[in-house]
Design a protein around this motif. Structure first.
Motif, PDB file in Angstrom:
ATOM      1  N   TYR A 177       0.893  -1.231  -0.068  1.00  0.00           N
ATOM      2  CA  TYR A 177      -0.052  -0.133  -0.063  1.00  0.00           C
ATOM      3  C   TYR A 177       0.717   1.340  -0.063  1.00  0.00           C
ATOM      4  CZ  TYR A 177      -4.256   2.817   1.208  1.00  0.00           C
ATOM      5  OH  TYR A 177      -5.129   3.565   1.107  1.00  0.00           O
ATOM      6  N   PRO A 178       0.406   2.298  -0.849  1.00  0.00           N
ATOM      7  CA  PRO A 178       1.519   3.454  -0.919  1.00  0.00           C
ATOM      8  C   PRO A 178       1.625   4.015   0.487  1.00  0.00           C
ATOM      9  CG  PRO A 178      -0.396   3.820  -2.604  1.00  0.00           C
ATOM     10  CD  PRO A 178      -0.652   2.431  -1.708  1.00  0.00           C
ATOM     11  N   THR A 179       3.103   4.243   0.903  1.00  0.00           N
ATOM     12  CA  THR A 179       3.390   4.703   2.133  1.00  0.00           C
ATOM     13  C   THR A 179       2.824   5.832   2.514  1.00  0.00           C
ATOM     14  OG1 THR A 179       5.360   3.297   1.999  1.00  0.00           O
ATOM     15  CG2 THR A 179       5.349   4.894   3.502  1.00  0.00           C
ATOM     16  N   TYR A 180       2.640   6.932   1.671  1.00  0.00           N
ATOM     17  CA  TYR A 180       2.305   8.369   1.936  1.00  0.00           C
ATOM     18  C   TYR A 180       1.014   8.012   2.534  1.00  0.00           C
ATOM     19  CZ  TYR A 180       1.193  13.424   1.729  1.00  0.00           C
ATOM     20  OH  TYR A 180       1.113  14.610   1.978  1.00  0.00           O
ATOM     21  N   ARG A 181       0.191   7.348   1.759  1.00  0.00           N
ATOM     22  CA  ARG A 181      -1.519   7.247   2.408  1.00  0.00           C
ATOM     23  C   ARG A 181      -1.649   6.614   3.667  1.00  0.00           C
ATOM     24  NH1 ARG A 181      -5.498   7.562  -1.847  1.00  0.00           N
ATOM     25  NH2 ARG A 181      -4.504   8.008  -3.930  1.00  0.00           N
TER      26      ARG A 181
END
Length: 286
Positions: free
Chosen positions: A137-141
């Motif tokens: 899963y995207p780390t920034y999210r």
């Protein structure tokens, strides 16, 4: 299974973004009895200030820090120049004035930044993907989720464990009695309004790497945020949390499971809450 985990994380990420916007608005509603429809425009202003701060500093964290400060200062100007004068004007006048403010701020952003969609790159620390429950899963999210939970915990401590939190809760329950007890309600209003503006600016800066920064981004989120406030209940941290989670997950899963009904699902929920719990799920006032 992986599909449901990803959708749940998407719903949680949207919920945290809605929470950052709705908590300032709901406390302003509950404490000041002021209908500030321009809150979404302040969120868009925070995103644009974040874009400019990134261009000046070359760092995402410059945008992260400067956007809420700049929007809080804009809130000071709005409060001293307009909001304070309109507090006793009645809800209809407040709605009309702040509705007009939406278009004023929208045109200001167009004059300064133009109509083209802008964005900020993700910070180097949170680029790429991380594994959550076996799903990449995207780390920034995940950072947005963590930030929302951190702000949530911090506000819970502030409102339930500190003296200023007790004064805010007293002002929400009965501002006239709070003033009789020696609380400077006017100063409290001012502080809460500025904190709400700063949180809107923070939400704008955080959303900039994920969403396109456009003049209309504030109006696009305004209706869901108002629905969160009404569903949760005015002036309630618990209500803002519950409303954000409900709206965020309904929008996320509705867009996947029933796209043709997704646009009306949150309105159906709003109607049900207004019928059975007109004051919201967790109102600060009885």
């Amino acid at each position: 299974m992986n599909f449901w985990i990803v959708q749940a994380l998407n719903g949680l990420q949207l919920s945290m973004l809605l929470f950052l916007l709705s908590i300032g608005l709901t406390v302003i509603f509950g404490l000041m009895h002021f209908v500030n429809l321009a809150h979404g425009a302040l969120y868009a202003l925070g995103a644009y200030v974040g874009v400019s701060a990134f261009a000046l500093t070359g760092m995402y964290w410059g945008a992260f820090l400067l956007a809420p400060i700049a929007v809080a200062l804009a809130g000071v100007v709005l409060y001293l120049g307009l909001i304070r004068r309109m507090r006793k004007a009645g809800p209809m006048n407040q709605v009309l004035v702040t509705f007009g403010l939406i278009f004023v701020l929208l045109d200001i952003t167009r004059i300064i930044w133009g109509d083209l969609a802008l964005s900020i790159p993700e910070p180097q620390l949170f680029t790429g993907r991380s594994e959550v429950l076996g799903v990449a899963y995207p780390t920034y999210r995940l950072f947005i989720i963590g930030l929302g939970l951190t702000v949530m915990a911090g506000l819970w401590v502030l409102l339930s464990r500190t003296q200023i939190g007790a004064m805010i809760r007293a002002g929400v329950d009965n501002d006239q009695m709070a003033a009789c007890l020696g609380i400077n309600v006017e100063r409290l209003f001012f502080i809460v309004f500025c904190i709400g503006c700063a949180l809107a600016g923070l939400a704008g800066a955080v959303a900039a790497p994920v969403l396109s920064v456009t003049p209309s981004m504030g109006t696009q989120l305004l209706i869901p945020v108002l629905i969160v406030v009404v569903i949760g209940g005015l002036g309630s941290l618990k209500g803002a949390i519950a409303g954000s989670l409900l709206v965020g997950f309904i929008q996320t899963f509705g867009a996947v499971l029933a796209p043709q009904l997704a646009s009306i699902a949150i309105y159906a929920l709003l109607a049900a809450v207004l019928i059975f719990r007109p004051a919201g799920l967790f109102p600060a006032k009885a």
